[in-house]
Scaffold this motif. Structure first.
Motif, mmCIF file in Angstrom:
data_model
loop_
_atom_site.group_PDB
_atom_site.id
_atom_site.type_symbol
_atom_site.label_atom_id
_atom_site.label_comp_id
_atom_site.label_asym_id
_atom_site.label_seq_id
_atom_site.Cartn_x
_atom_site.Cartn_y
_atom_site.Cartn_z
ATOM 1 N N GLY A 1 -1.033 0.421 -3.388
ATOM 2 C CA GLY A 1 -2.193 -0.450 -3.505
ATOM 3 C C GLY A 1 -2.561 -0.827 -4.916
ATOM 4 N N ASP B 1 -6.422 -1.756 -7.549
ATOM 5 C CA ASP B 1 -6.089 -2.486 -6.337
ATOM 6 C C ASP B 1 -4.924 -3.423 -6.638
ATOM 7 N N ASP C 1 -6.175 2.099 3.155
ATOM 8 C CA ASP C 1 -5.898 2.611 1.819
ATOM 9 C C ASP C 1 -7.225 3.003 1.184
ATOM 10 N N ASN D 1 -6.536 -5.056 2.195
ATOM 11 C CA ASN D 1 -6.048 -4.486 0.936
ATOM 12 C C ASN D 1 -5.282 -5.499 0.094
ATOM 13 N N GLY E 1 0.808 -1.200 0.000
ATOM 14 C CA GLY E 1 0.000 0.000 0.000
ATOM 15 C C GLY E 1 0.847 1.257 0.000
ATOM 16 N N SER F 1 -6.044 -1.998 6.424
ATOM 17 C CA SER F 1 -4.739 -2.636 6.305
ATOM 18 C C SER F 1 -4.531 -3.778 7.284
ATOM 19 N N LEU G 1 -9.993 0.275 2.025
ATOM 20 C CA LEU G 1 -9.421 -1.049 2.234
ATOM 21 C C LEU G 1 -8.554 -1.023 3.485
#
Length: 268
Positions: A68, A192, A185, A219, A45, A177, A175
């Protein structure tokens, strides 16, 4: 050799929580697999600028999937793909995070700029030994130089739901972590780590089926699903474990090294 590309998340995967750098045992094992002919990609990320010198020890990846999945680079640092946020997306995030006094930073080529909550970012960076190259961007003007290609904020999940109620038409994804963390993220729809894996595989002359992906967070879900073999660390989130083909060892102390030995015993 069935798998030809190994994609590795950093935090919570290669670098167990509490470690300042990835363990030497993990670095040595990844290097052994690379010498055996497997390509290595770091999938994180973090923007490339957020991977500090020395964090990966001796590991020199062939590729990078950063921010990411928004930023792809080769091992020499040449950019292969870049997906920037739009003005509307960026301003919606700033307005919302300002309204609720939440920390927010954006990823640019030279650094991560904390548009809101710089002090909070620095406190959390220090607590987790992250050293993510964050500078004070509370003047909120660096996007006039270039638009960001990554965003990260600290937002309780109920706030993320409120953002979607107001700005859901933008299609931004939150998303998270780490299990139990409110750090996330924030990415565009279709941007992604899974898309990054697919883009990278094509650039490398491979298919997703040729790839192994290892991660631990929400993520990482799309990457674990896209890979020929997706492995969640035992310390991973429920979503990561559900998305993976199998669950590996805990990241600590040397989980990635153990996985490398299992998957490519001929390299050791």
């Amino acid at each position: 050799m069935k798998y030809k590309l190994l994609l590795l998340d950093i935090d919570g995967t290669l670098r167990p929580d509490g470690c300042e750098r990835i363990p030497r045992e993990n670095a040595d094992a990844v290097n052994a697999v690379q010498r055996a002919g497997v390509k290595i990609a770091i999938a994180t990320g973090r923007g490339r600028t957020g991977v500090g010198k020395g964090l990966l020890r001796s590991v020199k990846p062939d590729y990078w999937v950063c921010a990411g999945g928004a930023q792809l680079l080769d091992g020499k640092g040449n950019e292969l793909a870049l997906h920037r946020l739009t003005n509307e997306e960026m301003y919606a995030l700033v307005d919302f995070f300002e309204d609720y006094e939440l920390p927010l930073r954006f990823t640019f080529h030279d650094a991560n700029y904390a548009y809101l909550g710089y002090e909070t970012f620095m406190e959390r960076e220090k607590a987790k030994n992250l050293h993510n190259n964050i500078v004070d961007g509370e003047d909120q003007d660096h996007h006039l130089v270039e638009m960001p290609f990554g965003a990260f904020g600290f937002a309780p999940r109920e706030r993320a739901e409120q953002f979607q109620q107001k700005y859901g038409y933008l299609g931004l994804q939150f998303l998270y972590s780490y299990p139990g963390s409110n750090g996330c993220d924030i990415a565009q729809t279709g941007v992604d780590k899974g898309r990054g894996l697919c883009e990278l595989a094509q650039l490398a002359g491979l298919t997703p089926a040729d790839c192994v992906a290892v991660g631990d967070g929400d993520n990482d879900v799309s990457m674990l699903q896209a890979a020929g073999l997706g492995i969640s660390m035992a310390n991973g989130s429920a979503a990561a474990k559900a998305a993976a083909d199998c669950v590996g060892p805990d990241a600590a102390p040397f989980g990635v090294a153990e996985l490398c030995r299992r998957l490519w015993p001929e390299a050791f």
